[in-house]
Design a protein around this motif. Structure first.
Motif, PDB file in Angstrom:
ATOM      1  N   SER A 149       2.476  -0.515  11.273  1.00 51.50           N
ATOM      2  CA  SER A 149       1.058  -0.775  11.503  1.00 51.50           C
ATOM      3  C   SER A 149       0.784  -0.688  12.996  1.00 51.50           C
ATOM      4  O   SER A 149       1.572  -1.194  13.806  1.00 51.50           O
TER       5      SER A 149
ATOM      6  N   GLN B 131       3.837  -5.325  10.890  1.00 48.92           N
ATOM      7  CA  GLN B 131       3.945  -4.938   9.493  1.00 48.92           C
ATOM      8  C   GLN B 131       4.463  -3.501   9.406  1.00 48.92           C
ATOM      9  O   GLN B 131       4.135  -2.660  10.243  1.00 48.92           O
TER      10      GLN B 131
ATOM     11  N   ALA C  64       5.267  -0.285   6.454  1.00 44.89           N
ATOM     12  CA  ALA C  64       5.083   0.220   5.097  1.00 44.89           C
ATOM     13  C   ALA C  64       6.153   1.269   4.804  1.00 44.89           C
ATOM     14  O   ALA C  64       6.580   1.997   5.703  1.00 44.89           O
ATOM     15  N   SER C  65       6.575   1.336   3.549  1.00 46.84           N
ATOM     16  CA  SER C  65       7.495   2.387   3.120  1.00 46.84           C
ATOM     17  C   SER C  65       7.078   2.874   1.749  1.00 46.84           C
ATOM     18  O   SER C  65       6.543   2.111   0.934  1.00 46.84           O
TER      19      SER C  65
ATOM     20  N   VAL D 119       4.722   1.859  -2.981  1.00 49.21           N
ATOM     21  CA  VAL D 119       4.583   1.546  -1.557  1.00 49.21           C
ATOM     22  C   VAL D 119       4.887   0.066  -1.364  1.00 49.21           C
ATOM     23  O   VAL D 119       4.360  -0.791  -2.089  1.00 49.21           O
ATOM     24  N   SER D 120       5.741  -0.243  -0.401  1.00 52.29           N
ATOM     25  CA  SER D 120       6.089  -1.628  -0.080  1.00 52.29           C
ATOM     26  C   SER D 120       5.640  -1.965   1.333  1.00 52.29           C
ATOM     27  O   SER D 120       5.671  -1.108   2.220  1.00 52.29           O
ATOM     28  N   LEU D 121       5.218  -3.205   1.535  1.00 49.82           N
ATOM     29  CA  LEU D 121       4.837  -3.699   2.854  1.00 49.82           C
ATOM     30  C   LEU D 121       5.799  -4.812   3.269  1.00 49.82           C
ATOM     31  O   LEU D 121       6.152  -5.664   2.448  1.00 49.82           O
ATOM     32  N   TYR D 122       6.201  -4.776   4.532  1.00 53.34           N
ATOM     33  CA  TYR D 122       7.129  -5.770   5.061  1.00 53.34           C
ATOM     34  C   TYR D 122       6.532  -6.438   6.291  1.00 53.34           C
ATOM     35  O   TYR D 122       5.827  -5.797   7.066  1.00 53.34           O
ATOM     36  N   GLN D 123       6.837  -7.729   6.442  1.00 49.98           N
ATOM     37  CA  GLN D 123       6.555  -8.450   7.681  1.00 49.98           C
ATOM     38  C   GLN D 123       7.869  -9.046   8.152  1.00 49.98           C
ATOM     39  O   GLN D 123       8.189 -10.201   7.848  1.00 49.98           O
TER      40      GLN D 123
ATOM     41  N   THR E  25       7.968   6.127   6.009  1.00 46.13           N
ATOM     42  CA  THR E  25       7.806   4.772   6.544  1.00 46.13           C
ATOM     43  C   THR E  25       6.877   4.821   7.743  1.00 46.13           C
ATOM     44  O   THR E  25       6.809   5.830   8.446  1.00 46.13           O
TER      45      THR E  25
END
Length: 343
Positions: free
Chosen positions: A321, A326, A328-329, A336-340, A318
């Protein structure tokens, strides 16, 4: 990967190589660097000397002079070697190098000088100590390497031999460059068992180190934060840095044998940690305060701020940014997943 300037960056790979890339032409590598004999797992860049520093599972830390690169590679030399090396990091000011091992040791090279290659027995070993509680921080006794149960957790007692320590003490009259300090950080519940330091990160402001530790039987995992406590040496060739466990939390025992990479947020107020099939956002308190504003007298639990789950496999890495809100994991299956996150 690691940026060297605003266009050149380096990546490392399990194929034992390092590659240099130019943002202006990403379809072709600038050059490929050969020198490691096993998986390359860390890249650091010393902004003072403009040298690239890499480490791998071959136990080697190698320095590369990227200013003299050609299509065939660039000049390099082996800087340091230790058995069971897992991770290597430079402090933000590049004054120290930290190395973690699968045998539970944390090595600290003080007053770092990358222009001087080191060999076992040629550098001054300060002391091997176990940092347990605040009452033990000033202890001057060295701790013996612990017995552990699996081959990958064998102790690296060759680093700690009295012969090397006494020879160093006789040879050096003061605290020289590249002085090596060997610590065995406290891990909750592991006083009588060996542990493996699988992941190593540093606080963005250099205040603390973040470790992911697993027991030698892989039945427990912990995320631990240790405050650096600097001090002047009380005598020539003596410890100058100690670690105090300030915060910790037990992790989900999922995906045994795989390394889980965790990280600090860019401001150092939060930790993102793989947790089963997702990640947990952790804080030093419920308000995400600065570490220096909430240092406990005794080790305290990290506070779970939010849990994020979107994977169908074990999360192994993980990253925050550096410029955006943001995260990432990445999981074992390659997704790969991106979260906000919104709080």
């Amino acid at each position: 990967f690691r940026f060297l300037d605003n266009r050149l960056f380096a990546t490392c790979s399990d194929d034992t190589t390092i590659a240099l890339w130019d943002l202006r032409k990403l379809n072709t590598k600038v050059c490929t660097l050969h020198g490691h004999t096993s998986w390359v797992k860390n890249i650091e860049y010393d902004t003072n000397t403009r040298l690239l520093v890499t480490s791998g599972f071959d136990g080697n830390v190698i320095i590369w002079d990227t200013n003299r690169c050609t299509e065939d590679g660039c000049p390099h030399k082996k800087f340091f070697h230790t058995r069971f090396l897992m991770r290597m990091r430079l402090t933000p000011d590049c004054s120290k190098m930290l190395i973690s091992t699968s045998s539970g040791y944390l090595l600290i090279l003080h007053d770092l000088d990358l222009n001087k290659s080191l060999e076992v027995g040629s550098y001054p070993i300060l002391r091997a100590r176990r940092t347990t509680s605040s009452s033990d921080i000033t202890s001057s006794g060295s701790s013996a390497p612990r017995a552990v149960g699996s081959p990958c957790h064998q102790n690296d007692s060759s680093l700690l031999s009295e012969k090397h320590m006494s020879r160093s003490s006789q040879r050096e009259g003061g605290s020289p460059r590249n002085s090596l300090e060997v610590l065995t950080p406290e891990v909750p519940g592991e006083r009588d068992r060996g542990n493996c330091i699988t992941s190593l990160q540093l606080h963005p402001k250099g205040w603390a180190t973040l470790l992911r530790c697993s027991s030698n039987t892989d039945d427990q995992e912990w995320t631990c934060v240790y405050e650096f406590q600097e001090g002047a040496p009380v005598r020539p060739v003596s410890p100058r840095c100690s670690l105090r466990l300030t915060h910790c939390i037990e992790e989900a025992n999922v995906g045994r044998g795989y390394i889980k990479e965790l990280c600090f947020s860019p401001d150092g107020r939060m930790i993102s940690s793989p947790h089963g099939f997702g990640i947990r956002l952790l804080g030093f308190d419920a308000h995400c305060s600065e570490l220096v504003d909430c240092l406990p007298k005794e080790a305290s639990p990290l506070k779970e701020i939010r849990s994020l789950y979107s994977h169908n496999d074990v999360v192994l890495t993980t990253k925050f940014s550096p410029t955006h809100c943001q995260i990432a994991s990445g999981c074992l299956s390659g997704r790969v997943s991106l979260y906000q996150p919104k709080f």
